[in-house]
Design a protein around this motif. Structure first.
Motif, PDB file in Angstrom:
ATOM      1  N   LEU A 198      -4.582  -0.560   2.544  1.00  0.00           N
ATOM      2  CA  LEU A 198      -4.326  -0.138   3.921  1.00  0.00           C
ATOM      3  C   LEU A 198      -5.402  -0.674   4.855  1.00  0.00           C
ATOM      4  O   LEU A 198      -5.092  -1.251   5.903  1.00  0.00           O
ATOM      5  CB  LEU A 198      -4.258   1.386   3.995  1.00  0.00           C
ATOM      6  N   ALA A 242       0.830  -1.209   0.000  1.00  0.00           N
ATOM      7  CA  ALA A 242       0.000   0.000   0.000  1.00  0.00           C
ATOM      8  C   ALA A 242       0.864   1.258   0.000  1.00  0.00           C
ATOM      9  O   ALA A 242       0.572   2.220  -0.712  1.00  0.00           O
ATOM     10  CB  ALA A 242      -0.941  -0.004   1.204  1.00  0.00           C
ATOM     11  N   VAL A 243       1.940   1.244   0.774  1.00  0.00           N
ATOM     12  CA  VAL A 243       2.832   2.406   0.825  1.00  0.00           C
ATOM     13  C   VAL A 243       3.518   2.611  -0.523  1.00  0.00           C
ATOM     14  O   VAL A 243       3.629   3.744  -1.015  1.00  0.00           O
ATOM     15  CB  VAL A 243       3.862   2.253   1.967  1.00  0.00           C
ATOM     16  N   ALA A 281      -4.458   2.019  -2.872  1.00  0.00           N
ATOM     17  CA  ALA A 281      -3.595   2.002  -1.679  1.00  0.00           C
ATOM     18  C   ALA A 281      -4.431   2.085  -0.408  1.00  0.00           C
ATOM     19  O   ALA A 281      -4.138   1.401   0.580  1.00  0.00           O
ATOM     20  CB  ALA A 281      -2.598   3.153  -1.748  1.00  0.00           C
ATOM     21  N   ILE A 292       2.424   1.705  -3.508  1.00  0.00           N
ATOM     22  CA  ILE A 292       1.423   2.190  -4.465  1.00  0.00           C
ATOM     23  C   ILE A 292       1.076   3.648  -4.180  1.00  0.00           C
ATOM     24  O   ILE A 292       0.909   4.448  -5.099  1.00  0.00           O
ATOM     25  CB  ILE A 292       0.178   1.284  -4.439  1.00  0.00           C
ATOM     26  N   ALA A 293       0.992   4.024  -2.906  1.00  0.00           N
ATOM     27  CA  ALA A 293       0.713   5.417  -2.555  1.00  0.00           C
ATOM     28  C   ALA A 293       1.849   6.332  -3.015  1.00  0.00           C
ATOM     29  O   ALA A 293       1.600   7.448  -3.481  1.00  0.00           O
ATOM     30  CB  ALA A 293       0.493   5.545  -1.053  1.00  0.00           C
ATOM     31  N   LEU A 345      -4.723   5.026  -8.026  1.00  0.00           N
ATOM     32  CA  LEU A 345      -3.676   4.445  -7.180  1.00  0.00           C
ATOM     33  C   LEU A 345      -3.907   4.750  -5.703  1.00  0.00           C
ATOM     34  O   LEU A 345      -3.700   3.884  -4.845  1.00  0.00           O
ATOM     35  CB  LEU A 345      -2.300   4.933  -7.626  1.00  0.00           C
TER      36      LEU A 345
END
Length: 157
Positions: free
Chosen positions: A146, A17-18, A142, A20-21, A138
């Motif tokens: 999360l 997730a991080v 993300a 993609i963020a 995105l």
């Protein structure tokens, strides 16, 4: 399955997730840069003709490929004073621009060094829109990961 599997899975989801963020943030930053250029173009009421005096090369690479992009350096004259501006926001693959090409340059009368090439507006607007759409998708993905990682970690306890 034991709780360590769920905790490990949750942490992996969180890491993905991080990442993609961060990629979404890069697209958003590109959107912001193009948005600032295009919003500044609203104040550019005067115009003149300009030519591409040189092409600045930018070398890019990733793990598998290397390539060269370029952006135009445009030269134009306002009230007898020459101006040369790097249009780094108009970066394209090598070979897209040709030296000496004539373009209509719109500039701000109070600051002639602030300009935009009229022919670049439509492609920049399209790219700006694509960047914000990709960034939103995105960020939503993300955010979904999360929440999924939090749910998996909570399930472990």
């Amino acid at each position: 399955m034991d709780s360590t599997f769920y905790i490990f899975s949750g942490i992996m989801y969180l890491v993905i997730a991080v990442i993609i963020a961060l990629v979404g943030f890069l697209f958003f930053r590109r959107f912001k840069k193009l948005n600032d250029v295009l919003n500044g173009a609203l104040d550019m009421s005067a115009s003149t003709n300009g030519t591409i005096s040189s092409l600045a090369e930018v070398r890019r690479r990733n793990r598998s490929f290397r390539w060269t992009n370029e952006y135009p350096v445009i030269t134009y004259t306002v009230d007898g004073k020459p101006y040369t501006v790097n249009l780094d926001y108009a970066e394209k693959r090598k070979g897209h621009y040709s030296l000496g090409g004539d373009y209509r340059v719109c500039y701000n009368p109070s600051d002639p060094s602030c300009c935009i090439v009229d022919e670049f507006r439509k492609p920049l607007t399209r790219t700006r829109t694509q960047n914000i759409v990709i960034a939103v998708i995105l960020f939503l993905f993300a955010l979904n990961l999360l929440w999924g990682s939090i749910a998996v970690i909570i399930a472990a306890f």
